[in-house]
Design an enzyme around this catalytic site. Structure first.
Site, PDB file in Angstrom:
ATOM      1  N   GLU A  92       2.696  42.542 -89.219  1.00  0.00           N
ATOM      2  CA  GLU A  92       3.055  44.039 -89.668  1.00  0.00           C
ATOM      3  C   GLU A  92       2.659  45.305 -88.994  1.00  0.00           C
ATOM      4  O   GLU A  92       3.332  46.241 -88.796  1.00  0.00           O
ATOM      5  CB  GLU A  92       2.399  44.008 -91.159  1.00  0.00           C
ATOM      6  CG  GLU A  92       2.940  45.206 -91.925  1.00  0.00           C
ATOM      7  CD  GLU A  92       2.258  45.177 -93.454  1.00  0.00           C
ATOM      8  OE1 GLU A  92       1.741  46.188 -93.768  1.00  0.00           O
ATOM      9  OE2 GLU A  92       2.271  44.141 -94.065  1.00  0.00           O
ATOM     10  N   ASP A  93       1.479  45.112 -88.231  1.00  0.00           N
ATOM     11  CA  ASP A  93       0.977  46.195 -87.530  1.00  0.00           C
ATOM     12  C   ASP A  93       1.143  46.178 -86.241  1.00  0.00           C
ATOM     13  O   ASP A  93       0.736  47.138 -85.304  1.00  0.00           O
ATOM     14  CB  ASP A  93      -0.461  46.571 -87.845  1.00  0.00           C
ATOM     15  CG  ASP A  93      -0.703  46.811 -89.576  1.00  0.00           C
ATOM     16  OD1 ASP A  93       0.047  47.137 -90.024  1.00  0.00           O
ATOM     17  OD2 ASP A  93      -1.719  46.452 -90.000  1.00  0.00           O
TER      18      ASP A  93
END
Length: 735
Positions: A92-93
């Site tokens: 996600e990051d």
């Protein structure tokens, strides 16, 4: 520059220390090669998050290590889960992809991380991104429940470290937690995590009450500990005499559960007597568990008189989430009721570690209620056609409810949530039986579809081929399966009717010389406040919208162009400055503008309350208290519509409506004393007053106009001082 280098060294040392602590927590479940796999995941997480920092300024890697530690230590998960917990934010990051994760750690790890990764992009401007993400996470439950367990560990660590976040983010996350994640932890048997999540949510949504109860608990701590010691001393002696190996201790109740009791019973803190429970944990073999539990029950009830209505036997019939325990309430040595929980070490591990412990002991309990519940969720997910918000609401409703056991005419046992009706039972047996159900026989007696079932009922369903699902069925069924099937059936029926309505509308618009196109249809739907064009067509077919209504629309269209802003996740463009109100009482938005609003009637905010704004579809901005009973649902499902709000300083002379609930011992002239304090002493106007008296007990609900919370608190203090009044609490209008 040198200081910075020293700081980095100190941080690296701390990271190594935390990693070693994680390995110690994993030790009980480590197999050959596991340590290397965890190290590989740790190295990848460390490298990927290298440049990232948390809101507190700490290195980001502290978070995945902490989540992995909770998964190992507090939930009891194994190596695969530890690897996934360390990598849960990587996709996600950072630039790392799921394909790379799969190549390094295999398909299972990649699938779990995919379940933990938020959805990017929004599908429908009216849908809730939060609800879609929650549904995505639950979809993986069909394959691997570890997704949810890691998500709970992630949420718990975020809640423990939320003090550095912006206030509006704290509110959103805390509300989402109490609305969805705490019930989910409860359903998976993680009671310790559930209690902590509820307490931490309350710490942010209702900080004043949280601090008040925490302070009171602290003040009474020594007194409570002495009481527990006096209570358990004779119990321990007899257990030793009888050769029963057991731990006996007192366990304090959570702040949230104490507040819940105060609110439900409208009583002050001083009247909540069960601030703790006594727990007895027996060390015995599996085959002797039931015998030993009842033996301990017998010892305790010989020492202290039990309340016969408060015996709960989850040893003979475990709860749906695998929970086993024997609960009784006894009269303690100082004339107060004390709850006693009796369980074995195995039962206690299942109560503390929930699902993970349940799998560990699965051989002895191959088809438990927890397996059945997970199967139900899988069925619900596979058949669910409803939108994410309806799904989340139904799912949540089925999380907290206790089970009842119902029998078919042939004696088969069916488990349903408490409050289930005959129609829920019909749908539980089979969707077609539910759809054609016209009535039921409960214990051989004919009852309607809406009849609430009781534990142990025997139910026979009566069907008819002419029957089909009705709209009002949704008002009394409680199971997600029944709701889902009824909705999809009604949807199909509505779609058929709407097709006819579409043709009718086309003809009517032609006669009014209005072009039939998507733009005009949307304008008409917005004018009549229908959420979709299908609702418009349906209401045209049903005759709710006729030629007269359409002519009115055409006339209004000529005088003013009616526009409707579609919702999007970017709220900034939606809030427009408007003419200044007579007195500006509330400032809204990131830059605290003066905008139009209304006060929500569900919680009646008054100056001094902690508040937020909620952007509704048709009614503009509504102001709610952060402790409003509806706040958690709004923030959990519609975080993108939440606006910051604060009271301006110029509202001192404006009156705001709020409710007071007064309880006491009935006496001549009591109402007169109450109205004197309110009207004469405080010069406060009363809008409504309802009083009831039953067998000497007086209860009153009073709606009054006050200027701010300080005035309200002083008023409540003076009312409490009236002789005979035992409790005064503020209440919300819709409770």
């Amino acid at each position: 520059m040198e200081d910075y280098v020293i700081d980095i060294e100190a941080e690296n040392k701390e990271i190594r220390k935390r990693y070693r602590a994680l390995l110690r927590a994993c030790k009980p479940t480590l197999q050959r090669g596991d340590k290397q796999e965890i190290r590989k995941a740790f190295d990848l997480a460390l490298e990927s998050h290298q440049e990232m920092r948390r809101k507190s300024g700490e290195p980001y890697i502290y978070h995945p290590i902490a989540v992995a530690q909770i998964a190992a230590e507090e939930i009891g998960l194994g190596t695969t889960s530890i690897v996934c917990a360390l990598l849960h934010d990587v996709v996600e990051d950072t630039a790392i992809t799921l394909t790379e994760i799969e190549a390094q750690f295999g398909k299972k790890v990649a699938r779990i991380i995919d379940g933990l990764t938020k959805i990017s992009g929004i599908f429908d401007p009216n849908s809730s991104m939060q609800a879609e993400n929650f549904r995505k996470m639950l979809l993986t439950l069909a394959d691997d429940v570890r997704v949810i367990l890691i998500k709970l560990a992630d949420r718990l660590h975020n809640m423990r470290t939320m003090e550095f976040m912006a206030r509006h983010k704290q509110l959103k996350i805390a509300s989402e937690t109490s609305y969805l994640y705490a019930p989910l932890a409860h359903r998976l048997g993680l009671y310790a995590i559930k209690s902590e999540l509820e307490d931490l949510s309350m710490k942010y949504t209702d900080p004043d009450t949280y601090k008040f109860i925490a302070r009171k608990l602290n003040e009474k701590k020594a007194e409570r500990e002495k009481f527990v010691a006096d209570f358990i001393s004779p119990v321990k002696s007899i257990l030793e005499e009888q050769g029963i190996k057991a731990q006996v201790f007192g366990r304090p109740k959570s702040i949230f559960s104490i507040w819940n009791k105060m609110r439900k019973k409208s009583i002050p803190f001083e009247e909540v007597y069960d601030l703790f429970a006594i727990r007895v944990i027996i060390d015995t073999s599996t085959e002797r568990e039931k015998t030993e539990c009842w033996k301990v029950y017998s010892i305790i009830t010989d020492l202290y008189r039990p309340n016969p209505d408060r015996l709960r036997d989850w040893v003979s019939s475990p709860k749906g989430n695998g929970y086993e325990s024997l609960h009784t309430t006894v009269m303690g040595p100082r004339g107060q009721w004390v709850e006693v929980q009796i369980r074995t070490k195995r039962m206690n591990e299942i109560a503390e570690k929930g699902f993970a412990a349940h799998w560990k002991y699965k051989e002895s309990n191959s088809d438990s209620g927890l397996d059945q519940w997970i199967q139900k969720v899988r069925n619900m997910l596979s058949s669910s056609e409803q939108n994410a918000l309806d799904f989340v609401d139904d799912f949540k409703m089925n999380l907290f409810s206790d089970e009842i056991f119902i029998f078919t005419p042939k004696g088969t046992l069916v488990q349903l949530p408490n409050g289930a009706t005959a129609l829920d039972f019909a749908f539980e047996i089979h969707s077609d039986i539910g759809a054609t159900c016209i009535g039921a026989k409960v214990n051989h007696k004919l009852v309607p579809l809406s009849h609430h079932l009781q534990n142990g009922d025997q139910v026979e369903i009566i069907t008819s081929s002419k029957q089909s699902p009705k709209e009002d069925w949704l008002s009394f069924v409680v199971t997600a399966k029944a709701k889902s099937k009824i909705r999809s059936s009604l949807k199909e029926e509505k779609r058929r009717v709407a097709e006819d309505g579409k043709e009718v509308l086309e003809r009517k618009l032609k006669s009014l010389k209005i072009t039939y196109n998507t733009d005009n249809i949307n304008k008409i739907a917005n004018y009549f406040k229908y959420p979709s064009s299908q609702d418009l067509f349906y209401n045209v077919a049903k005759g709710v919208i006729d030629a007269k209504n359409l002519r009115e629309y055409a006339a209004s269209e000529k005088t003013s162009i009616h526009t409707h802003n579609q919702f999007s996740s970017h709220i900034s463009g939606l809030v427009e400055k408007i003419n200044k109100k007579d007195v500006d009482t509330i400032l809204i938005g990131d830059d605290y503008q003066k905008v139009d609003y209304t006060l929500a009637p569900c919680c009646n905010p008054i100056p001094g309350d902690d508040i937020f704004g909620f952007l509704t579809v048709n009614d503009g901005i509504k102001i709610h208290r952060t402790s409003c009973p509806n706040a958690s649902k709004l923030m959990a499902n519609y975080g993108y519509r939440i606006l910051k709000a604060k009271w301006a300083s110029s509202q001192a002379q404006i009156s705001f409506l709020t409710g007071l609930r007064i309880v006491g011992i009935d006496d001549v002239g009591l109402v007169n004393k109450i109205t004197n304090v309110i009207s004469k002493d405080f010069n406060v106007n009363i809008r409504s007053l309802s009083i009831s008296s039953n067998e000497g007990i007086f209860e009153g609900n009073i709606m009054v106009f006050v200027n701010h919370t300080e005035q309200l608190e002083n008023l409540m203090k003076n009312l409490k001082a009236i002789s005979g009044i035992t409790g005064v609490t503020r209440y919300d209008a819709d409770l």
